[in-house]
Design an enzyme around this catalytic site. Structure first.
Site, PDB file in Angstrom:
ATOM      1  N   ALA A 150       3.002  -2.569   3.847  1.00 44.18           N
ATOM      2  CA  ALA A 150       2.889  -1.556   4.888  1.00 44.18           C
ATOM      3  C   ALA A 150       2.572  -2.285   6.184  1.00 44.18           C
ATOM      4  O   ALA A 150       1.736  -3.191   6.202  1.00 44.18           O
ATOM      5  CB  ALA A 150       1.779  -0.567   4.548  1.00 44.18           C
ATOM      6  N   MET A 166      -1.334  -7.221   7.124  1.00 43.95           N
ATOM      7  CA  MET A 166      -2.459  -8.012   6.619  1.00 43.95           C
ATOM      8  C   MET A 166      -2.165  -8.661   5.275  1.00 43.95           C
ATOM      9  O   MET A 166      -3.085  -8.913   4.497  1.00 43.95           O
ATOM     10  CB  MET A 166      -3.698  -7.120   6.506  1.00 43.95           C
ATOM     11  CG  MET A 166      -4.076  -6.393   7.787  1.00 43.95           C
ATOM     12  SD  MET A 166      -5.408  -5.189   7.524  1.00 43.95           S
ATOM     13  CE  MET A 166      -5.398  -4.326   9.104  1.00 43.95           C
ATOM     14  N   SER A 167      -0.891  -8.930   4.971  1.00 38.27           N
ATOM     15  CA  SER A 167      -0.558  -9.477   3.651  1.00 38.27           C
ATOM     16  C   SER A 167       0.736 -10.279   3.715  1.00 38.27           C
ATOM     17  O   SER A 167       1.154 -10.729   4.781  1.00 38.27           O
ATOM     18  CB  SER A 167      -0.410  -8.330   2.642  1.00 38.27           C
ATOM     19  OG  SER A 167       0.736  -7.543   2.970  1.00 38.27           O
ATOM     20  N   HIS A 208      -6.286   3.837   7.438  1.00 32.93           N
ATOM     21  CA  HIS A 208      -5.610   3.523   6.182  1.00 32.93           C
ATOM     22  C   HIS A 208      -4.963   4.776   5.594  1.00 32.93           C
ATOM     23  O   HIS A 208      -3.963   4.688   4.883  1.00 32.93           O
ATOM     24  CB  HIS A 208      -6.596   2.916   5.181  1.00 32.93           C
ATOM     25  CG  HIS A 208      -5.933   2.317   3.976  1.00 32.93           C
ATOM     26  ND1 HIS A 208      -4.998   1.299   4.045  1.00 32.93           N
ATOM     27  CD2 HIS A 208      -6.048   2.618   2.649  1.00 32.93           C
ATOM     28  CE1 HIS A 208      -4.582   0.989   2.834  1.00 32.93           C
ATOM     29  NE2 HIS A 208      -5.197   1.769   1.968  1.00 32.93           N
ATOM     30  N   TYR A 223      -8.777 -10.403   3.349  1.00 30.76           N
ATOM     31  CA  TYR A 223     -10.034  -9.823   3.845  1.00 30.76           C
ATOM     32  C   TYR A 223     -10.962  -9.335   2.732  1.00 30.76           C
ATOM     33  O   TYR A 223     -12.142  -9.066   2.981  1.00 30.76           O
ATOM     34  CB  TYR A 223      -9.762  -8.679   4.827  1.00 30.76           C
ATOM     35  CG  TYR A 223      -8.955  -7.524   4.275  1.00 30.76           C
ATOM     36  CD1 TYR A 223      -9.500  -6.598   3.398  1.00 30.76           C
ATOM     37  CD2 TYR A 223      -7.627  -7.363   4.652  1.00 30.76           C
ATOM     38  CE1 TYR A 223      -8.760  -5.537   2.909  1.00 30.76           C
ATOM     39  CE2 TYR A 223      -6.876  -6.309   4.176  1.00 30.76           C
ATOM     40  CZ  TYR A 223      -7.443  -5.388   3.306  1.00 30.76           C
ATOM     41  OH  TYR A 223      -6.694  -4.346   2.816  1.00 30.76           O
ATOM     42  N   GLU A 224     -10.460  -9.242   1.500  1.00 34.73           N
ATOM     43  CA  GLU A 224     -11.319  -8.736   0.424  1.00 34.73           C
ATOM     44  C   GLU A 224     -12.350  -9.766  -0.025  1.00 34.73           C
ATOM     45  O   GLU A 224     -13.483  -9.422  -0.346  1.00 34.73           O
ATOM     46  CB  GLU A 224     -10.454  -8.285  -0.759  1.00 34.73           C
ATOM     47  CG  GLU A 224      -9.586  -7.080  -0.432  1.00 34.73           C
ATOM     48  CD  GLU A 224      -8.787  -6.609  -1.634  1.00 34.73           C
ATOM     49  OE1 GLU A 224      -9.405  -6.143  -2.609  1.00 34.73           O
ATOM     50  OE2 GLU A 224      -7.535  -6.712  -1.597  1.00 34.73           O
ATOM     51  N   HIS A 236      -3.390   0.542  -4.102  1.00 32.64           N
ATOM     52  CA  HIS A 236      -3.034  -0.607  -4.933  1.00 32.64           C
ATOM     53  C   HIS A 236      -3.668  -0.395  -6.305  1.00 32.64           C
ATOM     54  O   HIS A 236      -4.871  -0.604  -6.479  1.00 32.64           O
ATOM     55  CB  HIS A 236      -3.551  -1.911  -4.319  1.00 32.64           C
ATOM     56  CG  HIS A 236      -2.886  -2.288  -3.032  1.00 32.64           C
ATOM     57  ND1 HIS A 236      -1.946  -3.286  -2.954  1.00 32.64           N
ATOM     58  CD2 HIS A 236      -3.021  -1.791  -1.782  1.00 32.64           C
ATOM     59  CE1 HIS A 236      -1.533  -3.399  -1.699  1.00 32.64           C
ATOM     60  NE2 HIS A 236      -2.175  -2.498  -0.972  1.00 32.64           N
ATOM     61  N   ASN A 239       3.041   2.955  10.969  1.00 34.43           N
ATOM     62  CA  ASN A 239       2.400   3.327  12.228  1.00 34.43           C
ATOM     63  C   ASN A 239       2.940   2.430  13.340  1.00 34.43           C
ATOM     64  O   ASN A 239       3.636   1.448  13.074  1.00 34.43           O
ATOM     65  CB  ASN A 239       0.877   3.167  12.131  1.00 34.43           C
ATOM     66  CG  ASN A 239       0.472   1.761  11.713  1.00 34.43           C
ATOM     67  OD1 ASN A 239       0.347   1.474  10.511  1.00 34.43           O
ATOM     68  ND2 ASN A 239       0.275   0.881  12.668  1.00 34.43           N
ATOM     69  N   SER A 278       0.823  -1.216   0.000  1.00 37.14           N
ATOM     70  CA  SER A 278       0.000   0.000   0.000  1.00 37.14           C
ATOM     71  C   SER A 278       0.854   1.262   0.000  1.00 37.14           C
ATOM     72  O   SER A 278       1.765   1.412   0.817  1.00 37.14           O
ATOM     73  CB  SER A 278      -0.904   0.025   1.236  1.00 37.14           C
ATOM     74  OG  SER A 278      -1.814  -1.052   1.214  1.00 37.14           O
ATOM     75  N   HIS A 338      -5.990  -8.854  -0.881  1.00 33.68           N
ATOM     76  CA  HIS A 338      -5.780  -9.310   0.484  1.00 33.68           C
ATOM     77  C   HIS A 338      -6.828 -10.361   0.863  1.00 33.68           C
ATOM     78  O   HIS A 338      -7.914 -10.419   0.275  1.00 33.68           O
ATOM     79  CB  HIS A 338      -5.884  -8.140   1.462  1.00 33.68           C
ATOM     80  CG  HIS A 338      -4.898  -7.047   1.205  1.00 33.68           C
ATOM     81  ND1 HIS A 338      -5.011  -6.186   0.128  1.00 33.68           N
ATOM     82  CD2 HIS A 338      -3.776  -6.672   1.872  1.00 33.68           C
ATOM     83  CE1 HIS A 338      -4.009  -5.320   0.151  1.00 33.68           C
ATOM     84  NE2 HIS A 338      -3.245  -5.594   1.199  1.00 33.68           N
TER      85      HIS A 338
END
Length: 271
Positions: free
Chosen positions: A112, A206-207, A242, A84-85, A60, A230, A29, A82
Site C-alpha cells: 500500500a 514503508m516496505s 492506517h 518500524y516494528e 497483515h 492515498n 496491507s 516492517h
C-alpha cells in the site's frame, strides 16, 4: 539462521509433499482478499514456522498459504514485518531465505502506498525502480561478497512489460513509477513529500525495498505493485491514517488478482 531455515522448509513441505511452486507473492496491507479467488491447499501461521517473524500490523494476517491461482502453484505470504516494528531492516531475511530453499525463482511484491503524482486511491502502480531514503539495508552484517548486490535491474524489465500487456488487455490503468522507501510508522510531512517528489519518486511507502534487496541477493527475479491508498501529505485535505489504507487497498484487490493471474499464465507457459 541456516539450520532454522532448513527446519522451516521441512515443516512447510510436510504440509503438502506433492506441492511445488516457483513463484511466491507477498501481500501488502489490506490485500488479503486477493486470496478469495485462489484454491488454498494449506495455510500455515507464521508463528508455526521456525524463524518466521510475527506481524503486528492490522491488515497483515501473518500466514503462509500454499495455493493454486488459475491452476498454477503460488505461495502467498499474507503480510510482512516492517522495519518500524522492531528496527530491523533484515527482519524478512528468514522468510526470503526459506522461499529460496523451497525453489522459488520469482517473487511478486505488493504494498500500500501514497501517490505523489495523479494516481488516485484505488489504482495500481507498477514499480520500475526504488529510492531508499532510510539508510538501512537487510544485508547489514552479511559476511560474504554476495552482499554487494547490483540493483540496477531490481525489477525485471520483461516482467514489467508482460504485466503492462496484461493490464492493457484487461482495461486496467497501470501507471509505472519509482517507489520511495521511508521507515515510518509516522506518515511523511508535506515538506518531506515535496522533497521526495523533487528526487524523482512517484509513490511512497514503508516496505518492499528490503524484500527486493533480499530477493536479488538470492538471485530471484522480482516484480512489484503499489496499491495507491492515498495522496502524499499536503497533496489534498484528507487526514492520513492506517484506516484509509485498509479502506482503499481492498478496492484494488480484483485488479491485482487479474494482473497476477495473467502473469502466472505467461510465466508457467514459458517454463
Amino acid at each position: 539462521m541456516e539450520n532454522t531455515t532448513i527446519k522451516a522448509v521441512e515443516m512447510i513441505r510436510h504440509q503438502r509433499v506433492d506441492y511445488h511452486a516457483k513463484v511466491a507473492m507477498i501481500l501488502g496491507s489490506g490485500l488479503g482478499t486477493v486470496t478469495d479467488q485462489t484454491e488454498i491447499l494449506a495455510e500455515i501461521p507464521y508463528s508455526d514456522i521456525p524463524g518466521f517473524p510475527e506481524t503486528g500490523v492490522a491488515g497483515h494476517s501473518g500466514s503462509m498459504l500454499l495455493t493454486k491461482m488459475n491452476g498454477h502453484p503460488l505461495i502467498i505470504l499474507n503480510g510482512r514485518i516492517h522495519f518500524y516494528e522492531k528496527g530491523e531492516a533484515g527482519a524478512m531475511a528468514p522468510v526470503i531465505a526459506t522461499l529460496k530453499l523451497l525453489g522459488i525463482e520469482t517473487l511478486i511484491l505488493t504494498n500500500a502506498a501514497g501517490s505523489l503524482l495523479n494516481s488516485a486511491p484505488g489504482s495500481v502502480m507498477l514499480i520500475k525502480d526504488y529510492i531508499n531514503f532510510t539508510g538501512q539495508s537487510p544485508l547489514f552484517g552479511v559476511n560474504n561478497n554476495n552482499r554487494f548486490v547490483s540493483m540496477s535491474k531490481a525489477y525485471d524489465a520483461q516482467y514489467r512489460y508482460h504485466l503492462r500487456q496484461i493490464a492493457e488487455k484487461n482495461d486496467i490503468h497501470l501507471a509505472q513509477g519509482v517507489y520511495a522507501w521511508m521507515v515510518g510508522p509516522q506518515f511523511e510531512t508535506p515538506a518531506e513529500i515535496r522533497a521526495i517528489r523533487m528526487m524523482g519518486a512517484d509513490a511512497v511507502g514503508m516496505s518492499t525495498v528490503p524484500e527486493t534487496i533480499l530477493a536479488r541477493y538470492h538471485n530471484m527475479k522480482v516484480a512489484a505493485l503499489s496499491i495507491i491508498t492515498n495522496y502524499g501529505a499536503g497533496m489534498d485535505d484528507v487526514r492520513l491514517s492506517h484506516e484509509q489504507t485498509l479502506n482503499y487497498a481492498p478496492k484494488a484487490a480484483a485488479k491485482v488478482h487479474t494482473l497476477i493471474s495473467g502473469f502466472l499464465d505467461h510465466l508457467y507457459a514459458t517454463n
